[in-house]
Design an enzyme around this catalytic site. Structure first.
Site, PDB file in Angstrom:
ATOM      1  N   HIS A  18      32.044  26.681  46.787  1.00  0.00           N
ATOM      2  CA  HIS A  18      33.008  26.518  47.894  1.00  0.00           C
ATOM      3  C   HIS A  18      33.229  25.032  48.188  1.00  0.00           C
ATOM      4  CE1 HIS A  18      31.428  30.656  49.375  1.00  0.00           C
ATOM      5  NE2 HIS A  18      32.670  30.860  49.003  1.00  0.00           N
ATOM      6  N   LYS A  27      33.020  44.193  54.996  1.00  0.00           N
ATOM      7  CA  LYS A  27      32.172  43.648  53.915  1.00  0.00           C
ATOM      8  C   LYS A  27      30.696  43.596  54.298  1.00  0.00           C
ATOM      9  CE  LYS A  27      34.702  41.049  50.517  1.00  0.00           C
ATOM     10  NZ  LYS A  27      34.702  39.815  49.742  1.00  0.00           N
TER      11      LYS A  27
HETATM   12  P1  ADP Z   1      36.066  36.399  49.747  1.00  0.00           P
HETATM   13  O1  ADP Z   1      35.416  37.522  50.478  1.00  0.00           O
HETATM   14  O2  ADP Z   1      37.396  36.022  50.303  1.00  0.00           O
HETATM   15  O3  ADP Z   1      36.084  36.542  48.240  1.00  0.00           O
HETATM   16  P2  ADP Z   1      34.194  34.233  49.280  1.00  0.00           P
HETATM   17  O4  ADP Z   1      33.492  33.384  50.277  1.00  0.00           O
HETATM   18  O5  ADP Z   1      33.366  35.007  48.317  1.00  0.00           O
HETATM   19  O6  ADP Z   1      35.138  35.149  50.122  1.00  0.00           O
HETATM   20  O7  ADP Z   1      35.198  33.336  48.438  1.00  0.00           O
HETATM   21  C1  ADP Z   1      36.187  32.580  49.079  1.00  0.00           C
HETATM   22  C2  ADP Z   1      37.021  31.897  48.027  1.00  0.00           C
HETATM   23  O8  ADP Z   1      36.203  30.970  47.335  1.00  0.00           O
HETATM   24  C3  ADP Z   1      37.582  32.841  46.948  1.00  0.00           C
HETATM   25  O9  ADP Z   1      38.839  32.342  46.544  1.00  0.00           O
HETATM   26  C4  ADP Z   1      36.595  32.718  45.820  1.00  0.00           C
HETATM   27  O10 ADP Z   1      37.216  32.970  44.580  1.00  0.00           O
HETATM   28  C5  ADP Z   1      36.227  31.251  45.964  1.00  0.00           C
HETATM   29  N1  ADP Z   1      34.907  30.988  45.415  1.00  0.00           N
HETATM   30  C6  ADP Z   1      33.740  31.573  45.697  1.00  0.00           C
HETATM   31  N2  ADP Z   1      32.748  31.062  44.971  1.00  0.00           N
HETATM   32  C7  ADP Z   1      33.311  30.095  44.191  1.00  0.00           C
HETATM   33  C8  ADP Z   1      32.821  29.226  43.173  1.00  0.00           C
HETATM   34  N3  ADP Z   1      31.568  29.239  42.774  1.00  0.00           N
HETATM   35  N4  ADP Z   1      33.693  28.396  42.612  1.00  0.00           N
HETATM   36  C9  ADP Z   1      34.990  28.394  42.959  1.00  0.00           C
HETATM   37  N5  ADP Z   1      35.524  29.214  43.883  1.00  0.00           N
HETATM   38  C10 ADP Z   1      34.689  30.054  44.489  1.00  0.00           C
END
Ligand code: ADP
Length: 185
Positions: free
Chosen positions: A43, A67
């Site tokens: 992130h 979720k």
């Molecule tokens: P969501 O429930 O919306 O998927 P997340 O916190 O899992 O929430 O992810 C938020 C955003 O960050 C999404 O677009 C996800 O693809 C991206 N994301 C999560 N982990 C990574 C990572 N390791 N590298 C790049 N993007 C990421």
């Protein structure tokens, strides 16, 4: 062209209303929405890339009751405040309901999503097109993290921490500490 730097006189000559002009209207502002349960280095990598492209990035934590997150909304917000809260051009927010409505309220013209692998693509593509059909003024922009973060997800990090593994190279120190406290045996 950075319209925000144009002198007011030139704006007036160009036919724009000086009275109604504010810097805020011309800011390139993006929303980076997600669960952030918890924030990971992946992130943070995406936020850093987005910061270079936009005047302001709003990291928006989704309430996401369905979720069943490990961390409460307030805990997820607090971990983000502790890691990116002090950075220039980054704001931390939260939203409940439609993302495009939140984007409209915040006068944002882009939504940032991270794309790690092909497996992310189908869902993200569907969501981007749906959001566009709800509000054509908001573009979705996908950013790819450093290769070393492409396998990283909050879900995996929680699983490793639950099993007693070391997550310190995957998440910022405050998130590693919070995970250890959640899973303290
Ligand atoms: P969501 O429930 O919306 O998927 P997340 O916190 O899992 O929430 O992810 C938020 C955003 O960050 C999404 O677009 C996800 O693809 C991206 N994301 C999560 N982990 C990574 C990572 N390791 N590298 C790049 N993007 C990421």
């Amino acid at each position: 062209m950075n319209i925000g730097c144009l002198p007011r006189r030139r704006l007036a000559e160009g036919g724009l209303s000086v009275e109604r002009w504010t810097f805020s209207n011309f800011m390139r502002r993006a929303i980076y929405p997600g669960s952030f349960d918890p924030v990971t280095n992946g992130h943070l990598d995406v936020i850093e890339r987005a910061r270079k492209l936009f005047d302001e990035v709003i990291v928006a934590v989704a309430h996401n009751v369905e979720k069943q997150p490990l961390f409460t909304l307030e805990e997820r917000l607090e971990l983000l405040r502790a890691t990116v809260g002090e950075q220039d051009h980054v704001r931390i927010g939260q939203f409940d309901g439609l993302l495009v409505e939140f984007a409209g309220l915040q006068k944002a013209n882009a939504v940032i999503r991270g794309l790690r692998a092909v497996s992310d693509f189908e869902f993200e593509f569907q969501m981007a097109l749906m959001n566009r059909s709800l509000n054509a003024n908001v573009e979705t922009i996908f950013l790819m993290p450093k290769e070393e973060y492409t396998y990283l997800s909050s879900r995996l990090v929680k699983e490793i921490a639950r099993l007693g593994g070391d997550v310190s190279s995957f998440v910022p120190p405050c998130a590693a500490k919070a995970l250890a406290e959640k899973f303290r045996r």
